[in-house]
Design an enzyme around this catalytic site. Structure first.
Site, short mmCIF file in Angstrom:
data_model
loop_
_atom_site.label_atom_id
_atom_site.label_comp_id
_atom_site.label_asym_id
_atom_site.label_seq_id
_atom_site.Cartn_x
_atom_site.Cartn_y
_atom_site.Cartn_z
N LEU A 77 1.27 -1.05 -0.10
CA LEU A 77 0.35 0.07 0.65
C LEU A 77 1.04 1.12 -0.15
CD1 LEU A 77 -2.99 1.25 0.76
CD2 LEU A 77 -2.54 1.15 3.30
N GLU A 81 0.88 0.49 10.03
CA GLU A 81 -0.28 -0.11 9.44
C GLU A 81 -1.18 1.53 10.62
OE1 GLU A 81 -1.69 -3.87 10.29
OE2 GLU A 81 0.03 -4.59 9.26
N ARG A 112 20.51 -8.17 40.23
CA ARG A 112 20.93 -7.32 40.06
C ARG A 112 20.86 -6.13 41.82
NH1 ARG A 112 25.57 -5.76 37.03
NH2 ARG A 112 25.77 -3.37 37.53
N GLY A 141 20.22 -0.33 33.14
CA GLY A 141 21.25 -0.18 33.37
C GLY A 141 21.97 -0.13 31.65
N PRO A 144 6.94 5.22 -2.13
CA PRO A 144 8.09 6.14 -1.22
C PRO A 144 7.31 7.86 -1.07
CG PRO A 144 8.64 5.48 -3.56
CD PRO A 144 6.98 5.13 -3.15
N GLY A 201 2.56 7.43 2.91
CA GLY A 201 1.89 6.51 3.37
C GLY A 201 0.24 6.56 4.16
N SER A 202 0.01 7.42 4.88
CA SER A 202 -0.33 7.69 5.65
C SER A 202 -2.04 7.71 5.05
CB SER A 202 -0.77 8.90 6.73
OG SER A 202 0.45 8.66 7.80
N ILE A 207 7.85 -2.62 1.89
CA ILE A 207 6.73 -3.80 2.19
C ILE A 207 7.71 -5.25 2.78
CG2 ILE A 207 4.86 -4.53 1.02
CD1 ILE A 207 4.88 -1.99 0.71
N THR A 208 6.48 -5.60 4.48
CA THR A 208 6.70 -6.53 4.66
C THR A 208 6.25 -8.32 3.46
OG1 THR A 208 6.42 -5.42 6.75
CG2 THR A 208 6.67 -7.30 6.98
C1 LIG Z 1 9.43 -1.61 9.22
C2 LIG Z 1 7.78 -1.48 8.06
C3 LIG Z 1 7.61 -2.44 7.26
C4 LIG Z 1 6.24 -1.40 6.78
N1 LIG Z 1 5.37 -2.44 6.31
C5 LIG Z 1 4.43 -2.50 5.22
C6 LIG Z 1 3.50 -2.98 4.60
O1 LIG Z 1 3.73 -4.24 4.61
N2 LIG Z 1 3.10 -3.08 3.69
C7 LIG Z 1 2.75 -1.58 3.74
O2 LIG Z 1 1.96 -1.03 3.38
N3 LIG Z 1 3.30 -0.60 3.99
C8 LIG Z 1 4.13 -0.37 5.34
N4 LIG Z 1 4.50 0.09 6.19
C9 LIG Z 1 4.59 1.28 5.60
C10 LIG Z 1 3.73 1.98 7.01
O3 LIG Z 1 2.91 1.57 7.12
C11 LIG Z 1 3.71 3.40 6.89
O4 LIG Z 1 5.19 4.23 7.60
C12 LIG Z 1 3.48 4.34 7.98
O5 LIG Z 1 1.81 4.11 7.07
C13 LIG Z 1 3.97 5.42 7.56
O6 LIG Z 1 3.35 6.01 6.28
P1 LIG Z 1 4.51 7.25 5.48
O7 LIG Z 1 5.78 6.62 6.49
O8 LIG Z 1 4.79 7.21 4.76
O9 LIG Z 1 4.44 8.14 6.61
P2 LIG Z 1 3.53 9.69 6.86
O10 LIG Z 1 2.71 9.37 6.19
O11 LIG Z 1 5.01 10.46 4.94
O12 LIG Z 1 3.62 10.70 8.13
C14 LIG Z 1 5.06 11.08 8.13
C15 LIG Z 1 4.43 11.96 9.34
O13 LIG Z 1 3.12 12.55 9.34
C16 LIG Z 1 2.21 12.58 9.47
N5 LIG Z 1 1.07 13.09 9.54
C17 LIG Z 1 0.83 12.69 8.32
N6 LIG Z 1 -0.48 12.86 7.72
C18 LIG Z 1 -1.07 13.45 8.91
C19 LIG Z 1 -2.04 14.15 9.01
N7 LIG Z 1 -3.40 14.48 8.25
N8 LIG Z 1 -2.37 14.57 10.66
C20 LIG Z 1 -1.01 14.73 11.16
N9 LIG Z 1 -0.35 14.39 10.70
C21 LIG Z 1 -0.18 13.37 10.06
C22 LIG Z 1 2.15 10.68 10.38
O14 LIG Z 1 1.73 10.92 11.66
C23 LIG Z 1 3.68 11.16 9.92
O15 LIG Z 1 4.23 11.29 11.85
C24 LIG Z 1 5.93 -0.07 6.80
C25 LIG Z 1 7.34 0.02 7.75
C26 LIG Z 1 7.83 0.11 7.62
C27 LIG Z 1 8.63 1.33 8.77
#
Ligand SMILES: Cc1cc2nc3c(=O)[nH]c(=O)nc-3n(C[C@H](O)[C@H](O)[C@H](O)COP(=O)(O)OP(=O)(O)OC[C@H]3O[C@@H](n4cnc5c(N)ncnc54)[C@H](O)[C@@H]3O)c2cc1C
Length: 384
Positions: A126, A366, A271, A342, A129, A132-133, A158-159
Site C-alpha cells: 500500500l 499500519e 542485580r 542500566g 515513496p 503512507g498515511s 513492504i514486509t
Molecule cells: C518496517 C516497516 C514495515 C512496513 N510494512 C508495510 C507493509 O507491509 N505494507 C505497507 O503498505 N506499508 C508498510 N509499512 C509502511 C507504514 O505503514 C508507513 O510507514 C506508515 O503508514 C506511515 O506512512 P509514511 O511512512 O509514509 O509516513 P507519512 O505518511 O509521510 O507521515 C509522516 C508524519 O506525518 C504525520 N501525518 C501524516 N498525515 C497527517 C495528518 N493529516 N495530520 C497529522 N499528522 C499527519 C504522520 O503521523 C507521521 O508522523 C511499513 C513500514 C515500516 C517502517
C-alpha cells in the site's frame, strides 16, 4: 455476560505458542537479529504448528480458528521477539487475509493453501515513496491491456516481500479516474513476474530479522483475473484490512510490553546496587507496576476490539484505540525496561535492547499514532 477467562481452546493455544517462543525462538533469535537474517527455520516451525492458518477455514488449509486466536499467538511471540511476530502478522493479516476476504474462489484455491501452511508468504503493498498515511494518494497505476494489467510504480517498506518463500504481493493501484476521483483497485502480483523488482533489504533500526523491501513495477504484466474482488474497491478493501491489522499490531505491542515486564522481574531480583537487589528499591517497583498496568489496560483494549470484530459489530474506533494505547505502552515499557537494566539495557545481548529498538515502529506501522487519533476523533464526530 462478561467472562474474563479465555476459553480452553484459546488458553491451550496461548500456552503452546508461549512454550514455542521460549524454547525455540528465544535461544536463536538474537543471532538472526544481529546478522539481519530472516529466520526461515522458525517460520517453517510456525507453519507446521498451523499458526499461519489460524484464522482461516479448514477448506482453505487453515485451522478453523479466528482473528483473536491469531492475536493471542502474536502476543506470545512478541513477548520474546517482534521480528518473528511481525512476520506472522504480515503473513496472515496483510498477505493471506485480503485474498481470503475479497478473492474469487479460484484465487483462494490458488493462493491460500500454501499461505496457510506457512510454506509461502505474501505481502501487501500500500505504502509508496510519496506517502503512507494518505493512502488515497496512491500513484502506482495499472492499465488494462487486453486480458492483462500493466502495472507501473513503486511501493515502500513492504514486509515479507523479498524472502525466498514469497509467492505474491497484493498491490493497490490507480486503475482509473472518475470526475477527478481516483479509482483504486488491488491486484495480486506473483513473485518473479517480469517487470516486478525487489530492491535489496532496508537497513532498519528494529525488526531486524524481518523482511522489508522497496518494490518497483516497470510495465509489469499480470493476468486481468489477478484483480482482487471488484475493480475500484481497493480503497475500501485496504481500510478493512488495516482496521483488523491494527488489532493485530496492538497484540504485538502488548507482547513486547509484557516481555519488558518479564525481563525486568528477572533482572531486578538478581542485580545488586548499594548492597541490595535493585528490586528492593521502591522507585524500581513503581516502574514495574506502571509497566504492568499499561500492559494490562492495553491488553483489555485489544481483547475488546477483537471481541467487537468477531461479533460483527463496528470496531474501527476500538481498533484505533487499541493500537494507540498498546503501541504507546510498548514504547514506554521499552524505555523503562532499558533504564532498569542500566548499561546492560543498551547491550544487544539482552532482549530489552532489542525491545527498545523494536518498539518505535509500533507507533508508525499500519497507521501512525496521529492517524489513530484522527480515526478516533472522526468516529466520535469530534471534527468541528
Ligand atoms: C518496517 C516497516 C514495515 C512496513 N510494512 C508495510 C507493509 O507491509 N505494507 C505497507 O503498505 N506499508 C508498510 N509499512 C509502511 C507504514 O505503514 C508507513 O510507514 C506508515 O503508514 C506511515 O506512512 P509514511 O511512512 O509514509 O509516513 P507519512 O505518511 O509521510 O507521515 C509522516 C508524519 O506525518 C504525520 N501525518 C501524516 N498525515 C497527517 C495528518 N493529516 N495530520 C497529522 N499528522 C499527519 C504522520 O503521523 C507521521 O508522523 C511499513 C513500514 C515500516 C517502517
Amino acid at each position: 455476560m462478561i467472562d474474563h477467562r479465555l476459553s480452553e481452546e484459546y488458553s491451550d493455544l496461548r500456552k503452546t505458542v508461549e512454550e514455542f517462543a521460549h524454547e525455540q525462538v528465544a535461544p536463536v533469535i538474537g543471532e538472526f537479529y544481529e546478522k539481519e537474517e530472516f529466520p526461515y527455520e522458525l517460520v517453517d516451525q510456525m507453519g507446521k504448528m498451523g499458526l499461519f492458518g489460524l484464522p482461516f477455514p479448514e477448506e482453505h488449509g487453515g485451522m478453523g480458528g479466528d482473528y483473536f486466536a491469531l492475536c493471542l499467538a502474536l502476543e506470545e511471540l512478541a513477548r520474546v521477539d517482534s521480528s518473528v511476530a511481525i512476520t506472522l502478522e504480515a503473513g496472515v493479516s496483510l498477505g493471506a487475509m485480503p485474498i481470503y476476504r475479497f478473492g474469487s474462489d479460484e484465487q483462494k484455491q490458488r493462493w491460500l493453501p500454501e499461505l496457510c501452511s506457512g510454506e509461502k508468504l505474501a505481502g501487501f503493498g500500500l505504502t509508496e515513496p510519496g506517502g503512507g498515511s494518505d493512502a488515497g494518494a496512491t500513484r502506482t497505476t495499472a492499465v488494462l491491456d487486453g486480458d492483462e494489467w500493466v502495472i507501473n510504480g513503486s511501493k515502500s517498506f513492504i514486509t515479507n516481500s523479498g524472502t525466498d518463500i514469497t509467492s505474491a504481493v497484493t498491490v493497490t493501484c490507480v486503475t482509473g479516474n472518475h470526475d477527478g476521483r481516483k479509482e483504486i483497485s488491488a491486484i495480486i502480483v506473483p513473485a518473479g513476474t517480469p517487470g516486478f523488482s525487489v530492491a535489496p533489504k532496508y537497513s532498519k533500526v528494529g525488526w531486524n530479522a524481518s523482511d522489508t523491501h522497496e518494490l518497483s513495477f516497470d510495465d509489469c504484466r499480470v493476468p486481468a483475473s489477478n484483480l482482487l474482488g471488484e475493480r475500484g474497491k481497493g480503497y475500501a478493501q485496504f481500510l478493512r484490512i488495516l482496521d483488523e491489522g491494527r488489532i493485530a499490531i496492538a497484540a504485538v505491542s502488548v507482547g513486547l510490553a509484557q516481555g519488558c515486564v518479564d525481563e525486568c522481574l528477572r533482572y531486578t531480583r538478581e542485580r545488586e546496587a548499594f548492597g541490595h537487589t535493585i528490586g528492593t528499591y521502591q522507585v524500581i517497583q513503581f516502574k514495574i507496576a506502571d509497566m504492568e498496568a499499561r500492559t494490562h489496560t492495553a491488553r483489555l483494549a485489544y481483547y475488546h476490539a477483537a471481541s467487537k470484530m468477531l461479533c460483527g459489530e463496528p470496531f474501527k474506533k476500538e481498533a484505533a484505540i487499541a493500537k494507540l494505547v498498546a503501541s504507546n505502552a510498548a514504547m514506554d515499557n521499552a524505555r523503562d525496561a532499558t533504564q532498569i537494566f542500566g548499561g546492560y539495557g543498551f547491550m544487544n545481548e539482552f532482549p530489552v535492547g532489542r525491545f527498545y529498538r523494536d518498539a518505535k515502529i509500533l507507533e508508525i506501522g499500519e497507521g501512525t499514532s496521529e492517524v489513530q487519533r484522527m480515526l478516533i476523533a472522526r468516529e466520535l464526530g469530534a471534527t468541528g
